[in-house]
Motif scaffolding. Structure first.
Motif, PDB file in Angstrom:
ATOM      1  N   SER A  39       0.833  -1.208   0.000  1.00 25.61           N
ATOM      2  CA  SER A  39       0.000   0.000   0.000  1.00 25.61           C
ATOM      3  C   SER A  39       0.869   1.260   0.000  1.00 25.61           C
ATOM      4  O   SER A  39       0.507   2.271  -0.614  1.00 25.61           O
ATOM      5  N   LEU A  40       2.038   1.195   0.668  1.00 25.67           N
ATOM      6  CA  LEU A  40       2.956   2.336   0.650  1.00 25.67           C
ATOM      7  C   LEU A  40       3.560   2.522  -0.740  1.00 25.67           C
ATOM      8  O   LEU A  40       3.752   3.661  -1.196  1.00 25.67           O
ATOM      9  N   ILE A  94       5.007  20.328   0.405  1.00 24.90           N
ATOM     10  CA  ILE A  94       4.981  19.980   1.836  1.00 24.90           C
ATOM     11  C   ILE A  94       3.828  19.024   2.124  1.00 24.90           C
ATOM     12  O   ILE A  94       3.984  18.020   2.834  1.00 24.90           O
ATOM     13  N   LEU A  95       2.647  19.323   1.555  1.00 22.72           N
ATOM     14  CA  LEU A  95       1.486  18.452   1.764  1.00 22.72           C
ATOM     15  C   LEU A  95       1.722  17.060   1.182  1.00 22.72           C
ATOM     16  O   LEU A  95       1.358  16.045   1.792  1.00 22.72           O
ATOM     17  N   LEU A  96       2.339  17.015   0.006  1.00 21.79           N
ATOM     18  CA  LEU A  96       2.613  15.721  -0.615  1.00 21.79           C
ATOM     19  C   LEU A  96       3.616  14.917   0.216  1.00 21.79           C
ATOM     20  O   LEU A  96       3.454  13.694   0.379  1.00 21.79           O
ATOM     21  N   LEU A  97       4.629  15.586   0.745  1.00 23.74           N
ATOM     22  CA  LEU A  97       5.603  14.894   1.591  1.00 23.74           C
ATOM     23  C   LEU A  97       4.956  14.385   2.878  1.00 23.74           C
ATOM     24  O   LEU A  97       5.279  13.299   3.357  1.00 23.74           O
ATOM     25  N   LEU A  98       4.041  15.168   3.435  1.00 28.85           N
ATOM     26  CA  LEU A  98       3.319  14.713   4.629  1.00 28.85           C
ATOM     27  C   LEU A  98       2.448  13.507   4.322  1.00 28.85           C
ATOM     28  O   LEU A  98       2.331  12.579   5.139  1.00 28.85           O
ATOM     29  N   MET A  99       1.834  13.512   3.153  1.00 28.08           N
ATOM     30  CA  MET A  99       1.023  12.365   2.737  1.00 28.08           C
ATOM     31  C   MET A  99       1.869  11.100   2.634  1.00 28.08           C
ATOM     32  O   MET A  99       1.377   9.995   2.888  1.00 28.08           O
ATOM     33  N   LEU A 100       3.134  11.257   2.266  1.00 25.91           N
ATOM     34  CA  LEU A 100       4.042  10.115   2.216  1.00 25.91           C
ATOM     35  C   LEU A 100       4.597   9.772   3.600  1.00 25.91           C
ATOM     36  O   LEU A 100       4.683   8.601   3.972  1.00 25.91           O
ATOM     37  N   ALA A 101       4.951  10.794   4.361  1.00 22.27           N
ATOM     38  CA  ALA A 101       5.670  10.580   5.619  1.00 22.27           C
ATOM     39  C   ALA A 101       4.787   9.961   6.699  1.00 22.27           C
ATOM     40  O   ALA A 101       5.218   9.033   7.394  1.00 22.27           O
ATOM     41  N   PRO A 103       1.907   7.964   6.806  1.00 23.02           N
ATOM     42  CA  PRO A 103       1.682   6.506   6.776  1.00 23.02           C
ATOM     43  C   PRO A 103       2.981   5.708   6.840  1.00 23.02           C
ATOM     44  O   PRO A 103       3.013   4.605   7.409  1.00 23.02           O
ATOM     45  N   ASN A 104       4.080   6.237   6.267  1.00 18.71           N
ATOM     46  CA  ASN A 104       5.359   5.533   6.342  1.00 18.71           C
ATOM     47  C   ASN A 104       5.839   5.412   7.781  1.00 18.71           C
ATOM     48  O   ASN A 104       6.284   4.343   8.210  1.00 18.71           O
ATOM     49  N   VAL A 105       5.762   6.504   8.537  1.00 20.65           N
ATOM     50  CA  VAL A 105       6.206   6.483   9.929  1.00 20.65           C
ATOM     51  C   VAL A 105       5.315   5.562  10.767  1.00 20.65           C
ATOM     52  O   VAL A 105       5.805   4.763  11.583  1.00 20.65           O
ATOM     53  N   MET A 106       3.994   5.649  10.562  1.00 17.47           N
ATOM     54  CA  MET A 106       3.071   4.808  11.320  1.00 17.47           C
ATOM     55  C   MET A 106       3.328   3.329  11.050  1.00 17.47           C
ATOM     56  O   MET A 106       3.400   2.511  11.978  1.00 17.47           O
ATOM     57  N   ASP A 107       3.477   2.965   9.768  1.00 13.92           N
ATOM     58  CA  ASP A 107       3.710   1.563   9.427  1.00 13.92           C
ATOM     59  C   ASP A 107       5.089   1.095   9.888  1.00 13.92           C
ATOM     60  O   ASP A 107       5.257  -0.066  10.270  1.00 13.92           O
TER      61      ASP A 107
END
Length: 349
Positions: A39-40, A94-101, A103-107
């Motif tokens: 999913s990532l 910045i918003l796009l990086l947050l959208m990536l960061a 879920p990546n950090v949570m997973d």
């Protein structure tokens, strides 16, 4: 014609796309860990496609909107220092990086939380039923799988029960290796002197291909293994028989296999164990006859097995197993040894 060479990279990509191995792809996820990581991958891909489409759309628009026209000498309106535009093209990345960061950090924390998952699994039921712990030790160039709760060791083939959390403890005996079963989970390093942990689950029965992904010597590319997922009852039978092998494994009655056992005790048992007897320098051979490959990659048949025993360096350069020429093991003894090795099966008699 002179520009056709530019098509070569595309041709190679198309050609290599057909070189995949079954169950050796992260794009066919099996189990929660692989699905989480897939999913990532999808999220990253969608964001990159979005950025690509927007950038090319703006690029094409600018080309046509502000292209030079005959007789047009005016200077377009300058936007340098436009705070609105600068705010937009700063905020969107910045918003796009947050959208990536996020879920990546949570997973990442979810996948790294091996100890908590182990405690939760233990609270759910009896030890050994809701999770299975496996110590994976990488060697040049083979894999060792220890099951501490069952007090058994397997080589090359890692058996696991389906729908069960598998807690992996990664170790290395010599140089750095890397454990990767793409259909079940992302790769993790086996580092000498350091234990890395991970976990995964296999919802479906099947054979999942694994590889070493850290350059570890001349036969690194041949350091394959299999994760074999079976139903929990079959796994318990396998584990029980590995701990106490059937009599045909340790004391074969058939004459040729019995002679092969004698050859094995004279030539192999100091390095390889069958049941409780033998060394641990090489892979455990208690269930050798159930393997689908020899030396990690050769198709399992008696011709390949004899060829491997006669000249191990030919098939896996740099490995530590000695070769057995006709002076060490004559043809008659070799035939008996092959028959014995082929009889080593704990799930079928």
């Amino acid at each position: 014609m002179k520009y056709l060479w530019r098509l070569l990279p595309i041709s190679f990509i198309v050609l290599l796309s057909g070189c995949g191995v079954e169950n050796l792809s992260a794009l066919d996820p099996q189990g929660p860990v692989a699905e989480m990581q897939f999913s990532l991958i999808q999220l990253s891909l969608y964001i990159m496609i979005f950025v690509l489409v927007v950038v090319f759309a703006i690029y094409i628009f600018v080309i046509f909107k502000f292209r030079e026209r005959p007789g047009d000498t005016h200077i377009p309106k300058q936007v340098h220092g436009n705070r609105t535009l600068e705010f937009i093209w700063t905020t969107i990345p910045i918003l796009l990086l947050l959208m990536l960061a996020i879920p990546n950090v949570m997973d990442t924390f979810t996948l790294a939380n091996v100890e908590v998952e182990q405690m939760e699994a233990t609270e759910d039921g009896e030890e050994g039923t809701d999770y299975v712990r496996v110590q994976v030790t990488a060697h040049q160039f083979w894999w060792e799988f220890d099951y501490p709760d069952y007090e058994i060791t397997a080589g090359q083939d890692m058996y696991i029960p389906t729908d069960t959390r598998i807690i992996i403890e990664l170790l290395a005996s010599d140089v750095q290796h890397s454990f990767w079963v793409p259909a079940l989970a992302g790769k993790q390093d086996n580092v000498p002197g350091i234990q890395n942990d991970m976990w995964f689950e296999a919802p479906n029965e099947g054979v999942y291909m694994g590889k070493c992904t850290e350059l570890c010597g001349p036969s690194h590319w041949l350091m394959d293994f299999k994760v074999i997922a079976v139903d929990p009852d079959t796994f318990e039978t396998w584990a029980t028989n590995m701990a106490e092998p059937p009599s045909h494994v340790t004391e074969p009655e058939e004459t040729v296999a019995a002679d092969g056992r004698t050859v094995f005790e004279q030539s192999c048992i100091s390095c390889h164990a069958v049941g409780a007897e033998g060394g641990n320098i090489g892979p455990d051979l208690t269930n050798f006859g159930e393997r689908e490959v020899i030396a990690g990659y050769l198709e399992y048949d008696m011709d390949n097995l004899e060829a491997w025993l006669r000249d191990t360096q030919e098939y896996k350069p740099g490995n530590e197993m000695p070769s057995f020429n006709a002076e060490a093991i004559n043809d008659e003894e070799m035939e008996a040894l092959l028959d014995y090795l082929d009889s080593l099966k704990v799930l079928e008699e």
